[in-house]
Structure formats: C-alpha cells, structure tokens
Design an enzyme around this catalytic site. Structure first.
Site, PDB file in Angstrom:
ATOM      1  N   ASP A 180      51.002 -82.481  50.840  1.00 28.97           N
ATOM      2  CA  ASP A 180      51.427 -83.459  51.811  1.00 28.97           C
ATOM      3  C   ASP A 180      50.969 -84.831  51.296  1.00 28.97           C
ATOM      4  O   ASP A 180      50.347 -84.940  50.240  1.00 28.97           O
ATOM      5  CB  ASP A 180      50.856 -83.129  53.207  1.00 28.97           C
ATOM      6  CG  ASP A 180      51.694 -83.753  54.310  1.00 28.97           C
ATOM      7  OD1 ASP A 180      51.697 -83.231  55.432  1.00 28.97           O
ATOM      8  OD2 ASP A 180      52.374 -84.779  54.022  1.00 28.97           O
TER       9      ASP A 180
HETATM   10  C1  GLC Z   1      53.782 -86.917  56.293  1.00 32.35           C
HETATM   11  C2  GLC Z   1      53.898 -85.575  56.988  1.00 32.35           C
HETATM   12  C3  GLC Z   1      54.861 -84.629  56.333  1.00 32.35           C
HETATM   13  C4  GLC Z   1      56.001 -85.417  55.726  1.00 32.35           C
HETATM   14  C5  GLC Z   1      55.424 -86.242  54.583  1.00 32.35           C
HETATM   15  C6  GLC Z   1      56.479 -87.143  53.944  1.00 32.35           C
HETATM   16  O1  GLC Z   1      52.456 -87.348  56.312  1.00 32.35           O
HETATM   17  O2  GLC Z   1      52.694 -84.874  57.235  1.00 32.35           O
HETATM   18  O3  GLC Z   1      55.302 -83.705  57.317  1.00 32.35           O
HETATM   19  O4  GLC Z   1      57.002 -84.553  55.251  1.00 32.35           O
HETATM   20  O5  GLC Z   1      54.303 -87.027  54.984  1.00 32.35           O
HETATM   21  O6  GLC Z   1      56.936 -88.071  54.874  1.00 32.35           O
END
Ligand code: GLC
Length: 749
Positions: free
Chosen positions: A284
C-alpha cells in the site's frame, strides 16, 4: 428490474466462469527472455511504482517522472488522471528507455470511474451479485478507455467497525456474502481475458485484517487469533484469489505484531503456499517505508529485504526499494532469485494485459470518448442504487407516496435535500472525477428528481436545503421550521458528507454529524408524518429518529443517480429489497456487535438479567440486525423441510422452505440460509450465513426455495488450524434476516 437493466446485467455478467490463467507457457518464455536482458537497476525499477497527478496518501519524495521513466526506474504509475500525459509517459517508456518495457497504470476504481455508482457497502445491501458484476464491467470499460490497466479493488476487508471510514468500501461483516461479492467484482473487472482492451487487472485488498483495527482507526494495530483470521478475514481474499485476481495489495496495519507488508505468514505461507496463488503483490502507499515507522525495520535496506522476502513484489509510492534493494542484494540480505521472482510477476502481469504487444492498447484516443458515461450506465447505476436502499421502518404505511396518499403538501428538508458539493451522495473514492473539483451537475440530487416527480403526481413540493457545512457557521433553521409547519408530509434528508466517507475518515461518534437529529425533532413538531432518508456510508446511530420517526429509509451514498433512485423507491416504482450487510448498533458502546457471534457461557436473553453477558444501561440487541430490510409488501415463510434428518460426510442435504408474498404489491425478497454447529470442538457462531437467494414474487405468489448444504459448508477452522467438519448436530435457519427465521435440526454423521 427495468428491461434495459436486465439486459445490461445479463450481457455484462455473461463473462464465462473461467479463472484467468495466472500465466501461460508463452508468457513465461517471453518473461524469461526479457529478464535475462535486464540489469539489476532495471529489475528494481520494475518493482517501483510512482504516484501520478493525484496523491492519495502521505507526502512522498517526487522526482522528475520522465527521467525516471527513461532510466527504466518506473514499473508502474498510480493515480494518474490526465490521459494525454499517460500517452507521453508510455511513449517515454517504450521509445526512450533501454528495453522499452511498458508502464502499467493503476487507479482506485472503487464504485465507478466516470459514472459513479452506489458505494460498495450499498451495493452489498442489494445482495444482487449479477448487478454488482455488471457494474464492475462498466467501471472496467470506462477506466480502461481512459488508460487505466489495473484497479486497486475489490476492497474485500470484512469489518464490524462502524467507526472505520473504510467500512464503506467493503461488503460488511459476513465472510460468505463478502466472498460471493469478491468473486463477482473480480469477474466483472477482469472478464475472461486480461488482454482485451476493456478488461483490467484487479487487486484484492488490504491483505489482511485492516477492518479489525483497534478503535476503528485507519492504520492501527490488528491482533487476532489464527482461527479468527482464517474464519473472519480470509474467506473473501481466498474467493478473490480463486476467482483469479491478478494482484493483491497488502495492508498498512500490523497483524499480530508484524506489518502486513513484511508479513511472511500471510503472504508467503498462506496466499502463495496454501492457496497456490501466483499473482503480483503490491504494497500500500509507502507501506514498505512505513515498516521503519512501525519500528520493525531499521533502514531502507532492512525494509527492502524484509518486505521482499515476505512476498511484496512492488513498492507503491515510497521509493524504498529503489533506495535499499541493491544494497540488500550486495549485503546478501536477499538473493538474485528473490528479486527475479518479483520482477517476473510484474512482467507477467504486463504480458497478460497485452501491454508488450500493444503498449497503447488502453490509450486509444479514438475509442476513449465513446466508452465514457454512456446513458445506459446510469440506468444500471439507478437500478442498483434503488435495490441497495434499505427500508428500516414504515409504521402506518407512510410509504410509498402515491397519488392516493392522504397529504397534499410535501416539504423536502435537510442538508442533503439538494446539496451540490463535498462529493455528497458519493464518497472520497471517486478519483476518476478528480480529487475535489468535479462537475456536480452530473449528480441527480434528491430535490432535482423528487420535486418534478412529486409535482407530476399532483403534490405541492417545497425544498429547504439546510447548509451545515463548516463554511455555514450560523445554521438558519427558520426556513426549515416554516416549511415543515406548512407541509402535510416532511421528507427529512440527513446523513454524511461524501468527502467524509472513505480512508482517513474515521469517527469517534456514530451520531448523525453536526447534530442533525435536531432537524428531525424540529420538523416532527405538529405530529405530521415524517420520512427520514439517510445518506450514510457506515452504520450510524440515531436513537430519537429510531424511536419517533415512522419511516426511515437508508439510501447509503447512492452515486450519480441518487435522486432518481430515491424517486423510484419513495413512490413505489421500485419496492425496496435492500438487506443490511452489516449490523446497525443501538449505540457505540455495543461495538463490536455482529450477528455471527459466539453464544458465550452466559448469553443474555433479557436486558438486566444478572450474571449474564449484557449491560446495565443497554440491551445487547442491535438497532437492526444483519440481513434486515423491509418491503412495501410482506412475505410469509412456512413449511421448512429437510431432505434427510441426517447426512454422511459425502452426502448433500437439501433445505427447502415456502415463501409467499402475502401483500398487495410485487416485491423482491432475499431469502437467507444460516447454520449453527451445535457440537464442534470449539465454540461456534450462533449463526453463519451459508446461502441466499433473491426472489421476486407477485402478490399471492408462493415459491419453494431450496438450499443445498454439504460437508464443505459445515467445515470450520479448529484449534489445530485444521479446516474440518465434525459429526454431530446442526441447526439450519431460513428467513428474511438473521433474526426472524424458521429453524430445523439435522445430524452430520
Ligand atoms: C491508499 C489506500 C489504498 C489505495 C492506495 C492508492 O492509501 O490505502 O486502498 O489503493 O493508497 O490510492
């Protein structure tokens, strides 16, 4: 369901039930050829994902994108909305980098891309798997036309935490419903061939346990037994893996002390070992780098090594792999094979998507416009929004509003009568519209649809939009009071701001924000009928409304077609059939509260009974249970039957029941089937959902509904972490929610 919608659902969900091949000999051979040509620098570059023109997380170092791409240091770009820029980036990668490896563009396509649908939790309330799959087919068509190859969805985190802002992104609290919806979403996005220009790779997230974070706070600690992890967290992930999700995303949180991004047990032992899944794992947002903040990695070399060894192939946004992976190899902390295996998975995904054969397959300016925002997309959005709405109360049959209803003047009152900002009726996760600026005229507000519709039925309609935004310091209720006084029926439209729904939007109170219950109390003076419509993204508590308002409709955050779907339900054009995918508590003190709980040794039947598991100041019963939802008609369940009173391990049991529509209008009912294992080696939930069927019945019509149960439906994770069914007694329950059920017993021999 309208014919056009039924056709759409059929067409879009005709995708064959085949799993996407995680690889083919041809792709593997091509990957090996390319891998042999790559330098270490280029390999690590493929493991690096950089952020585009939208930032969805903490500040991270940004450097010159084009020079990074030219150097082969960018495997993927996420959250980039500008179509022309994506073409330029792809040209830079393919024509200017040494090996011309194409970029894969990832994006959060959470509930629609350019056409915005109901939030995922609302879609779950429809229990309509075919429509959910069809919605994702549309989302994939729009996103792929706009140059996105990969969506960071489905979010399959189960949760019992209404305080958590991201409960809106999932399918609620139940493993079975969550698993079925995960499958539908993967199939909707990926179709049967990732190399088609209108299919995109999915990303099951957040692996794992994010929805169980302490205090319902994002990024917070998660600690649970292996048994609970496998029973209440993993089923939707397993379903997504089995459905062929091309990628997974690991979670920010620690799980039993180890950050998920460097958690070998779940990524390597379970996902790749037990489940034999061989897709690509992305971190993430900067969660590789955050292992140092957690304190479980000492520097970028340590973080890179621990996350790679644990199974994290790509580093989202943080650039840690670029900083530390080379040194990790030089110091022997990782092997070349471990790096190569991660790079293989990244390259394999790009081959599967057809990006090597045509890097501009998804960047076709000619077809782009024709695939975005087609009118029929809105038809399905409207239909599912109506199907997702949950009728919680309808005392005295206030609803539906028809020409023969006993009132003349209708007042629409509230902060969500006619709101045009804050991504209201939607959520933060509508990035395809841009971060905050978007064309709000695309959203059909309640007033825009209800006023003309009700006036066409002969009613006089007033609209009083109450500004309660932070900008409106002095809220003027006088107009609302007058409008309520002059009306015969008040429709009170309350809820949450769209921008307050999603990540980093957790709350410490479940009360309606900014004291909105006051509005309901105010407009209820003079004892005229009041209908409360709630635009909510999570279970909320509204005790005064619950007790005193005769009609309550949960509209969730319905998306672009909010107003039209509301007209359809409030006027009875669509008979509400939504059922809660998550328990609604009476108060925050009850949380966590969920239907599939253990019995305990002292269950409390009646509030106040001493020496039982309860509270002095509250019932242990929820405000509304999992699976609950009313209709404008009534359904009678009777004559539950078993094909046998006992089955052996290799036999199948048939449970049948008759359901009659005893009311005067046609309606759709979600018939639910639960079990309770009465003789397992460990305590088992008092109910577990094992099947459901949506049936449409005309007035007076009776349908026999049959559920089949086999050993696999009766298995559970025991204390030795074996997934097995024990011989013994079981109860089966069938009904229209998790509490009002018919039951019967059987034995597994
Ligand atoms: C965010 C979220 C994730 C998302 C990623 C890209 O922090 O936790 O669900 O897909 O970053 O935006």
């Amino acid at each position: 369901m309208r014919p056009i919608v039924a056709l759409l659902v059929m067409l879009f969900s005709l995708s064959a039930r085949t799993q996407i091949p995680t690889s083919t000999p041809d792709i593997d051979a091509r990957v090996e050829v390319l891998l042999k040509k790559m330098t270490l620098d280029e390999k690590i570059g493929q493991m690096n994902q950089v952020t585009g023109d939208i930032s969805t997380g903490t500040n991270v170092a940004q450097s010159d994108m084009m020079s990074q791409i030219r150097s082969g240091h960018v495997g993927s770009v996420l959250s980039h909305t500008n179509f022309d820029n994506k073409i330029k980036m792809q040209e830079e990668a393919v024509k200017k980098s040494r090996l011309g490896i194409p970029i894969i563009f990832g994006f959060d396509v959470i509930h629609g891309y350019k056409t915005i649908f109901p939030i995922p939790l609302a879609q779950a309330a429809s229990w309509d798997l075919a429509s959910i799959e069809a919605l994702e087919r549309i989302a994939a068509t729009e996103a792929s036309s706009d140059g996105q190859n990969w969506t960071f969805s489905p979010m399959v985190d189960l949760s019992r935490e209404p305080r958590w802002g991201r409960v809106m992104e999932g399918a609620g609290e139940d493993p079975y419903l969550g698993a079925r919806i995960a499958e539908a979403r993967v199939k909707g996005f990926q179709g049967t061939d990732l190399a088609q220009p209108n299919t995109i790779a999915t990303c099951a997230k957040h692996f794992a346990g994010y929805g169980f974070s302490e205090g319902g706070r994002d990024y917070n600690t998660v600690d649970m037994s292996e048994q609970r992890l496998r029973e209440f967290v993993m089923p939707p992930f397993k379903a997504a893996a089995d459905a062929g999700s091309a990628t997974f995303m690991n979670a920010f949180n620690t799980l039993n002390g180890t950050p998920c991004t460097m958690n070998k047990h779940i990524q390597e032992d379970m996902l790749r070992g037990e489940w034999k899944w061989n897709g690509m794992m992305v971190s993430d947002w900067n969660s590789v780098g955050e292992t140092m903040v957690h304190g479980s990695a000492s520097d970028v070399v340590d973080a890179s090594a621990k996350c790679l060894i644990a199974g994290c192939d790509m580093d989202m946004a943080g650039g840690t792999y670029m900083l530390g992976m080379k040194k990790a190899l030089e110091e022997g902390r990782v092997t070349q094979d471990q790096i190569d295996e991660a790079v293989r998975r990244v390259l394999r995904l790009k081959f599967q998507l057809g990006l090597f054969d045509n890097p501009f397959l998804y960047l076709n300016a000619k077809t782009r416009e024709q695939n975005l925002e087609k009118p029929e997309y809105r038809d399905l959005a409207r239909s599912v929004a109506a199907e997702s709405m949950v009728l919680l109360k309808n005392d005295g049959g206030v609803l539906p509003i028809t020409p023969s209803s006993p009132f003349k003047k209708i007042a629409l009152i509230g902060p969500y009568a006619d709101s045009r900002g804050n991504k209201d009726y939607m959520s933060f996760w509508t990035l395809g519209l841009g971060m905050r600026e978007y064309d709000s005229t695309k959203v059909v507000t309640p007033a825009m649809a209800l006023k003309p519709a009700l006036e066409a039925m002969g009613f006089e309609v007033t609209v009083t939009q109450i500004c309660m935004d932070a900008a409106c310091t002095e809220v003027d209720y006088s107009a609302a009071l007058k409008a309520a006084r002059d009306a015969d029926l008040v429709i009170c439209l309350l809820g949450e701001r769209g921008l307050d729904c999603g990540e980093s939007r957790c709350v410490s109170s479940l009360e309606l924000p900014r004291g909105q219950e006051t509005i309901a109390r105010m407009v209820s003076r003079g004892n005229k009928p009041v209908v409360t419509v709630l635009f909510n993204s999570r279970p909320l508590v509204f005790p005064w409304i619950t007790e005193n308002v005769p009609a309550i409709l949960l509209a969730w955050q319905p998306g672009f077609e909010a107003g039209n779907a509301l007209v359809d339900v409030l006027t009875g054009k669509v008979n509400p059939s939504g059922k809660l995918p998550i328990t609604f508590p009476r108060n925050l003190g009850q949380v966590p509260i969920y239907y599939n709980h253990l019995n305990t040794g002292r269950p409390q039947e009646t509030m106040g009974t001493m020496w039982t598991s309860g509270y002095l100041d509250s019932s242990v019963q929820p405000a509304w249970p999992f699976g609950f939802g009313l209709s404008y008609t009534q359904f009678r369940y009777f004559d539950i039957q078993l094909s046998k009173s006992a089955i052996s391990m290799d036999e199948t049991l048939e449970v049948s029941i008759n359901v009659t529509n005893t009311g005067s209008v046609a309606g759709t009912e979600v018939v639910q089937c639960y079990i309770h294992d009465l003789s397992a080696d460990i305590a088992r939930p008092v109910k577990e959902l094992k099947g459901f069927e949506r049936i449409k019945l005309n007035p007076g019509e009776t349908r026999k509904v049959v559920f089949k149960l086999s050993k696999d439906d009766l298995r559970y994770w025991n204390q030795d972490i074996q997934f097995k069914a024990d011989p013994g007694k079981f109860k089966v329950f069938v009904g229209g929610n998790s509490q009002d059920v018919k039951e019967v017993e059987f034995t597994l021999r």
